[in-house]
Design a protein around this motif. Structure first.
Motif, PDB file in Angstrom:
ATOM      1  N   GLU A  17       0.972  -1.340  -0.371  1.00 35.93           N
ATOM      2  CA  GLU A  17      -0.056  -0.190   0.199  1.00 35.93           C
ATOM      3  C   GLU A  17       0.961   1.751  -0.247  1.00 35.93           C
ATOM      4  N   HIS A  21       0.789   4.007  -2.645  1.00 38.85           N
ATOM      5  CA  HIS A  21       0.958   5.543  -2.276  1.00 38.85           C
ATOM      6  C   HIS A  21       1.555   6.351  -3.068  1.00 38.85           C
ATOM      7  N   SER A  24       1.052   7.147  -6.497  1.00 45.96           N
ATOM      8  CA  SER A  24      -0.366   8.135  -6.539  1.00 45.96           C
ATOM      9  C   SER A  24       0.048   8.916  -6.086  1.00 45.96           C
ATOM     10  N   ARG A  47      -7.313  14.231  -1.686  1.00 42.51           N
ATOM     11  CA  ARG A  47      -8.518  12.988  -1.509  1.00 42.51           C
ATOM     12  C   ARG A  47      -8.167  12.793  -3.632  1.00 42.51           C
ATOM     13  N   GLU A  50      -5.391   9.670  -2.470  1.00 46.03           N
ATOM     14  CA  GLU A  50      -6.538   8.834  -2.465  1.00 46.03           C
ATOM     15  C   GLU A  50      -7.589   7.755  -3.453  1.00 46.03           C
ATOM     16  N   ALA A  51      -7.759   8.864  -3.694  1.00 45.42           N
ATOM     17  CA  ALA A  51      -8.460   8.060  -4.903  1.00 45.42           C
ATOM     18  C   ALA A  51      -7.946   7.571  -6.406  1.00 45.42           C
ATOM     19  N   SER A  53      -5.294   5.709  -5.277  1.00 41.26           N
ATOM     20  CA  SER A  53      -4.588   5.174  -5.437  1.00 41.26           C
ATOM     21  C   SER A  53      -5.343   3.459  -4.875  1.00 41.26           C
ATOM     22  N   ARG A  54      -6.668   4.009  -4.848  1.00 39.64           N
ATOM     23  CA  ARG A  54      -7.915   3.091  -5.316  1.00 39.64           C
ATOM     24  C   ARG A  54      -7.776   2.183  -6.543  1.00 39.64           C
ATOM     25  N   ALA A  55      -7.920   3.208  -7.366  1.00 39.40           N
ATOM     26  CA  ALA A  55      -8.051   2.608  -8.687  1.00 39.40           C
ATOM     27  C   ALA A  55      -6.652   2.382  -8.935  1.00 39.40           C
ATOM     28  N   ARG A  57      -5.069   0.443  -6.814  1.00 39.18           N
ATOM     29  CA  ARG A  57      -4.983  -1.489  -6.296  1.00 39.18           C
ATOM     30  C   ARG A  57      -5.799  -1.981  -6.848  1.00 39.18           C
ATOM     31  N   GLU A  58      -7.317  -1.328  -6.858  1.00 39.35           N
ATOM     32  CA  GLU A  58      -8.595  -1.950  -8.105  1.00 39.35           C
ATOM     33  C   GLU A  58      -7.684  -2.634  -9.364  1.00 39.35           C
ATOM     34  N   ASP A  61      -4.783  -5.755  -9.295  1.00 39.65           N
ATOM     35  CA  ASP A  61      -5.592  -6.885  -8.251  1.00 39.65           C
ATOM     36  C   ASP A  61      -6.660  -7.057  -9.382  1.00 39.65           C
TER      37      ASP A  61
END
Length: 95
Positions: A17, A21, A24, A47, A50-51, A53-55, A57-58, A61
């Protein structure tokens, strides 16, 4: 492409992570032109990090490959060698 953003897919062990991060953060810095946002822009900047980072990771994965995972140390040595060739410095870091 920002040279500080590293390829994070298909490594053993998988990307952490913290690595996602950091990539990102570099991406958002490049897009925004801010190394460090002002207080007025800090919330929006964070924000966005974080957005992304989520994208990221998705994406990581959900990707699939039949290639064997790459070794981080081998890839790091290749990068050092490329850098030495490009900039004319020894690959071992000595000057």
């Amino acid at each position: 492409m920002c040279r500080n953003i590293k390829n994070l897919y298909n490594f053993e062990p998988p990307a952490t992570e913290e690595e996602i991060h950091a990539s990102s953060l570099q991406f958002v810095r490049k897009l925004s032109g801010f190394n460090r946002p002002s207080r007025a822009n800090e919330e929006a900047f964070n924000r966005a990090v974080e957005a992304v980072s989520r994208a990221a990771r998705e994406l990581i994965d959900s990707l699939t490959t039949t290639a064997p995972p790459r070794d981080r140390e081998v890839e790091a040595e290749k990068a050092r060698t490329r850098s030495a060739l490009r900039f004319g410095r020894p690959a071992d870091g000595t000057a």
